[in-house]
Design an enzyme around this catalytic site. Structure first.
Site, PDB file in Angstrom:
ATOM      1  N   HIS A   1       0.888  -1.212   0.249  1.00 31.26           N
ATOM      2  CA  HIS A   1       0.175   0.034   0.057  1.00 31.26           C
ATOM      3  C   HIS A   1       0.796   1.141   0.178  1.00 31.26           C
ATOM      4  O   HIS A   1       1.760   1.157   0.436  1.00 31.26           O
ATOM      5  CB  HIS A   1      -1.052   0.006   0.977  1.00 31.26           C
ATOM      6  CG  HIS A   1      -2.085   0.914   1.089  1.00 31.26           C
ATOM      7  ND1 HIS A   1      -2.009   2.201   1.597  1.00 31.26           N
ATOM      8  CD2 HIS A   1      -3.205   0.809   0.884  1.00 31.26           C
ATOM      9  CE1 HIS A   1      -3.064   2.926   1.065  1.00 31.26           C
ATOM     10  NE2 HIS A   1      -4.010   1.925   0.580  1.00 31.26           N
TER      11      HIS A   1
ATOM     12  N   ASP B   1      -7.790  -5.460  -0.213  1.00 34.59           N
ATOM     13  CA  ASP B   1      -8.280  -6.415  -1.158  1.00 34.59           C
ATOM     14  C   ASP B   1      -7.759  -7.861  -1.134  1.00 34.59           C
ATOM     15  O   ASP B   1      -8.322  -8.720  -1.947  1.00 34.59           O
ATOM     16  CB  ASP B   1      -7.471  -5.787  -2.419  1.00 34.59           C
ATOM     17  CG  ASP B   1      -7.947  -4.317  -2.782  1.00 34.59           C
ATOM     18  OD1 ASP B   1      -7.300  -3.415  -3.010  1.00 34.59           O
ATOM     19  OD2 ASP B   1      -9.469  -4.435  -2.977  1.00 34.59           O
TER      20      ASP B   1
HETATM   21  C1  SDX Z   1      -6.339   0.123  -2.987  1.00 38.06           C
HETATM   22  O1  SDX Z   1      -4.590   4.557  -2.022  1.00 38.06           O
HETATM   23  C2  SDX Z   1      -5.383   4.017  -1.445  1.00 38.06           C
HETATM   24  O2  SDX Z   1      -5.685   4.196  -0.364  1.00 38.06           O
HETATM   25  C3  SDX Z   1      -6.038   2.694  -2.161  1.00 38.06           C
HETATM   26  C4  SDX Z   1      -7.031   1.811  -1.486  1.00 38.06           C
HETATM   27  C5  SDX Z   1      -8.086   2.610  -1.078  1.00 38.06           C
HETATM   28  O3  SDX Z   1      -8.806   2.137  -0.307  1.00 38.06           O
HETATM   29  O4  SDX Z   1      -8.673   3.395  -1.900  1.00 38.06           O
HETATM   30  O5  SDX Z   1      -6.576   1.388  -0.160  1.00 38.06           O
HETATM   31  C6  SDX Z   1      -7.214   0.662  -2.161  1.00 38.06           C
HETATM   32  O6  SDX Z   1      -5.971   0.370  -4.085  1.00 38.06           O
HETATM   33  C7  SDX Z   1      -5.150  -1.033  -2.181  1.00 38.06           C
HETATM   34  C8  SDX Z   1      -4.037  -1.400  -2.764  1.00 38.06           C
HETATM   35  C9  SDX Z   1      -4.692  -2.327  -3.849  1.00 38.06           C
HETATM   36  N1  SDX Z   1      -3.563  -2.862  -5.068  1.00 38.06           N
HETATM   37  C10 SDX Z   1      -2.734  -3.934  -5.036  1.00 38.06           C
HETATM   38  O7  SDX Z   1      -2.800  -4.844  -4.010  1.00 38.06           O
HETATM   39  C11 SDX Z   1      -1.978  -4.399  -6.144  1.00 38.06           C
HETATM   40  C12 SDX Z   1      -0.406  -4.929  -5.407  1.00 38.06           C
HETATM   41  N2  SDX Z   1       0.233  -3.838  -4.675  1.00 38.06           N
HETATM   42  C13 SDX Z   1       1.118  -2.811  -5.607  1.00 38.06           C
HETATM   43  O8  SDX Z   1       0.984  -2.715  -6.749  1.00 38.06           O
HETATM   44  C14 SDX Z   1       1.621  -1.793  -4.427  1.00 38.06           C
HETATM   45  O9  SDX Z   1       1.663  -2.024  -3.319  1.00 38.06           O
HETATM   46  C15 SDX Z   1       0.385  -0.588  -4.564  1.00 38.06           C
HETATM   47  C16 SDX Z   1       0.310  -0.103  -5.951  1.00 38.06           C
HETATM   48  C17 SDX Z   1      -0.576  -0.711  -3.842  1.00 38.06           C
HETATM   49  C18 SDX Z   1       1.299   0.523  -3.795  1.00 38.06           C
HETATM   50  O10 SDX Z   1       2.541   1.126  -4.832  1.00 38.06           O
HETATM   51  P1  SDX Z   1       3.644   2.102  -4.541  1.00 38.06           P
HETATM   52  O11 SDX Z   1       3.146   2.804  -3.116  1.00 38.06           O
HETATM   53  O12 SDX Z   1       3.879   2.884  -5.721  1.00 38.06           O
HETATM   54  O13 SDX Z   1       4.755   1.216  -4.126  1.00 38.06           O
HETATM   55  P2  SDX Z   1       5.863   0.521  -5.080  1.00 38.06           P
HETATM   56  O14 SDX Z   1       4.883  -0.021  -6.311  1.00 38.06           O
HETATM   57  O15 SDX Z   1       6.882   1.623  -5.578  1.00 38.06           O
HETATM   58  O16 SDX Z   1       6.262  -0.608  -4.427  1.00 38.06           O
HETATM   59  C19 SDX Z   1       7.553  -0.327  -3.528  1.00 38.06           C
HETATM   60  C20 SDX Z   1       8.499  -1.438  -3.639  1.00 38.06           C
HETATM   61  C21 SDX Z   1       8.847  -1.937  -5.026  1.00 38.06           C
HETATM   62  O17 SDX Z   1       9.820  -2.589  -4.837  1.00 38.06           O
HETATM   63  P3  SDX Z   1      11.405  -1.725  -5.315  1.00 38.06           P
HETATM   64  O18 SDX Z   1      11.134  -1.174  -6.665  1.00 38.06           O
HETATM   65  O19 SDX Z   1      11.316  -0.591  -4.205  1.00 38.06           O
HETATM   66  O20 SDX Z   1      12.540  -2.545  -5.085  1.00 38.06           O
HETATM   67  O21 SDX Z   1       7.580  -2.671  -2.893  1.00 38.06           O
HETATM   68  C22 SDX Z   1       7.426  -3.681  -3.969  1.00 38.06           C
HETATM   69  C23 SDX Z   1       7.829  -3.041  -5.344  1.00 38.06           C
HETATM   70  O22 SDX Z   1       8.214  -3.945  -6.499  1.00 38.06           O
HETATM   71  N3  SDX Z   1       6.084  -4.020  -3.962  1.00 38.06           N
HETATM   72  C24 SDX Z   1       5.746  -5.601  -4.240  1.00 38.06           C
HETATM   73  C25 SDX Z   1       4.197  -5.316  -4.008  1.00 38.06           C
HETATM   74  N4  SDX Z   1       3.951  -4.135  -3.756  1.00 38.06           N
HETATM   75  C26 SDX Z   1       4.848  -3.295  -3.915  1.00 38.06           C
HETATM   76  N5  SDX Z   1       6.280  -6.479  -4.495  1.00 38.06           N
HETATM   77  C27 SDX Z   1       5.525  -7.683  -4.459  1.00 38.06           C
HETATM   78  N6  SDX Z   1       4.364  -7.545  -4.390  1.00 38.06           N
HETATM   79  C28 SDX Z   1       3.394  -6.573  -4.235  1.00 38.06           C
HETATM   80  N7  SDX Z   1       2.205  -6.558  -4.133  1.00 38.06           N
END
Ligand code: SDX
Length: 430
Positions: free
Chosen positions: A306, A364
């Site tokens: 998140h 989720d």
């Molecule tokens: C919702 O914003 C909100 O409040 C949203 C929400 C709401 O109520 O409105 O809470 C609802 O959208 C919840 C999130 C649902 N999405 C997912 O579950 C999809 C999987 N999660 C990711 O795609 C990610 O965690 C996000 C999109 C939710 C957040 O992305 P960020 O904050 O931009 O973080 P990032 O993508 O830069 O990740 C940081 C690091 C990365 O590694 P590095 O590049 O630093 O080496 O963490 C890793 C990412 O690769 N990472 C994951 C991961 N999520 C982040 N690695 C593996 N699996 C994951 N799920």
């Protein structure tokens, strides 16, 4: 807002910017004069360090795993409240008294029908159209049916539009589902409460009596509470930006639904369940965790991570409890998807990669298992998220519209394209 100041030196010029403090949470540095005084923009593509507005509606502490709606902890609202009461709180800032709640419930209940010509609108879709595509289109189309509540400068029309949106989303969502499965639409039943009415519009059929399971209705009502608002997330920011141009509320909500559909946002509940089904069995979990950690593999654990929560999403904890409640009410002893989810959570929470990147289950992760057990197809999961989030979008839209300092949102950019050049004739081009 009181506060001190912070200074910044840009091109040898040092400027002081006021620092503002909120009730709780991080201070903000007001940089609105930055460009005028330095000719430079800030640069923050994912808005990771940017407060886009001032708001009194929802507060999140990502490190402590805290979520407050108008100051009330989500755990207490989920435990003691109901969804329409939460809608009243988000819209008007206080929990309703008995008479206020009765009046609000009456008004929402008596706006649940949609214009009958909307039924012909649905006929234009293929039966296999994704319900989210139907929702984006049909909610946007409401502005074609309800011209008498599209003047955003008229407080009464704004009030009517908000009641209509909250009241009609379940009806449209149920129509999208019924159309998708080829069953006749079921009209709203005013004798039922909001969530029971939604369940009967989805699962009743004209040929027999349908009895709503009160345990499932309570569980779904709680799920709606958990999804109702969440500060300045992507879809809420979309609604605010669309609203800042003066677009009517139905069009703004349709924009929010479109943004929510993405798998990185509200579409994650559908993607998470598909991922659990693909993993299939707890013994395959380790392989998928390894894939999620592999920089060269685009696979991510859907339902994990998140932007704000760097601790356990408080909604996920309540969601998990609700999942167990629903499965036991339905007599589902061993759901393979739940076994996979529990094993995945166990493994990930002990793994250094997830610990270091502070990746925890989000709302989720468990919602799909619960909704599937209730009988909803995966394609309806994000529709239910949109149904619940409509009140948050409306509350945030109202707060923006009623802010006297509100102006159209218009970010700038860092331009790295071609410098000015002259038009070559076609013969001069290589
Ligand atoms: C919702 O914003 C909100 O409040 C949203 C929400 C709401 O109520 O409105 O809470 C609802 O959208 C919840 C999130 C649902 N999405 C997912 O579950 C999809 C999987 N999660 C990711 O795609 C990610 O965690 C996000 C999109 C939710 C957040 O992305 P960020 O904050 O931009 O973080 P990032 O993508 O830069 O990740 C940081 C690091 C990365 O590694 P590095 O590049 O630093 O080496 O963490 C890793 C990412 O690769 N990472 C994951 C991961 N999520 C982040 N690695 C593996 N699996 C994951 N799920």
């Amino acid at each position: 807002m009181s506060g001190n100041s912070s200074s910044l030196t840009v091109h040898d010029k040092t400027i002081d910017f006021p620092v503002k403090s909120g009730t709780i949470g991080p201070d903000v540095i007001d940089i609105s004069k930055l460009y005028g005084q330095t000719g430079a923009f800030t640069y923050d593509p994912g808005f990771t360090s940017t407060a886009a507005c001032e708001s009194k509606i929802t507060y999140i502490d990502g490190d402590a795993g805290v979520l407050l709606y108008r100051g009330y902890p989500i755990e207490q609202l989920a435990e003691h409240g109901d969804f329409l009461e939460t809608c009243y709180l988000l819209l008007y800032g206080e929990l309703p008294t008995g008479p206020q709640k009765a009046d609000f419930v009456y008004r929402v209940t008596h706006h649940t029908m949609v214009h009958d010509q909307m039924n012909r609108f649905f006929q234009g879709f293929r039966r296999d159209a994704h319900p989210m595509a139907i929702m984006v289109a049909s909610v946007g189309a409401l502005s074609a049916f309800y011209h008498d509540s599209t003047d955003i400068h008229d407080a009464n029309q704004r009030m009517v539009a908000q009641i209509r949106m909250i009241a009609k989303m379940p009806t449209l969502a149920a129509c999208a589902y019924k159309y998708h499965i080829g069953q006749p639409f079921i009209y709203p039943m005013n004798s039922l409460d909001y969530t029971s009415n939604f369940l009967q519009m989805c699962f009743a059929v004209p040929c027999e009596e349908y009895k709503v399971n009160p345990i499932l209705a309570r569980a779904l009502d709680r799920i709606f509470i958990l999804h109702a608002d969440h500060e300045q997330n992507a879809s809420t920011s979309t609604v605010r930006l669309a609203g800042s141009s003066g677009a009517n509320p139905f069009a703004c909500i349709a924009a929010g639904i479109a943004c929510l559909w993405g798998p990185a946002h509200g579409g994650a509940n559908e993607a998470a369940l598909k991922m659990l089904a693909e993993i299939g069995h707890p013994e395959n979990v380790a392989k998928y965790v390894a894939k999620a950690k592999d920089k060269n593999d685009p696979f991510r654990l859907m339902g994990f991570g998140h932007r704000v929560y760097k601790n356990y999403d408080p909604r996920a904890r309540i969601m998990q409890k609700t999942t167990h409640e629903v499965l036991s009410e339905l007599g589902i002893k061993d759901d393979p998807l739940l076994d996979v989810a529990m094993e995945l959570e166990q493994l990930a929470l002990k793994d250094d990669y997830f610990i270091e990147k502070k990746l925890y289950p989000n709302i989720d992760f468990y919602s799909g298992i619960t909704l599937k057990a209730m009988g909803f197809p995966t394609s309806m999961f994000t529709v239910l998220f949109a149904l619940a989030r409509t009140v948050g979008w409306i509350a945030q839209w109202m707060e923006m519209i009623e802010d006297p300092s509100q102006k159209i949102g218009r970010p700038r950019q860092l331009y790295t394209g071609a410098a000015q050049r002259d038009y070559p004739t076609i013969a001069q081009r290589s």
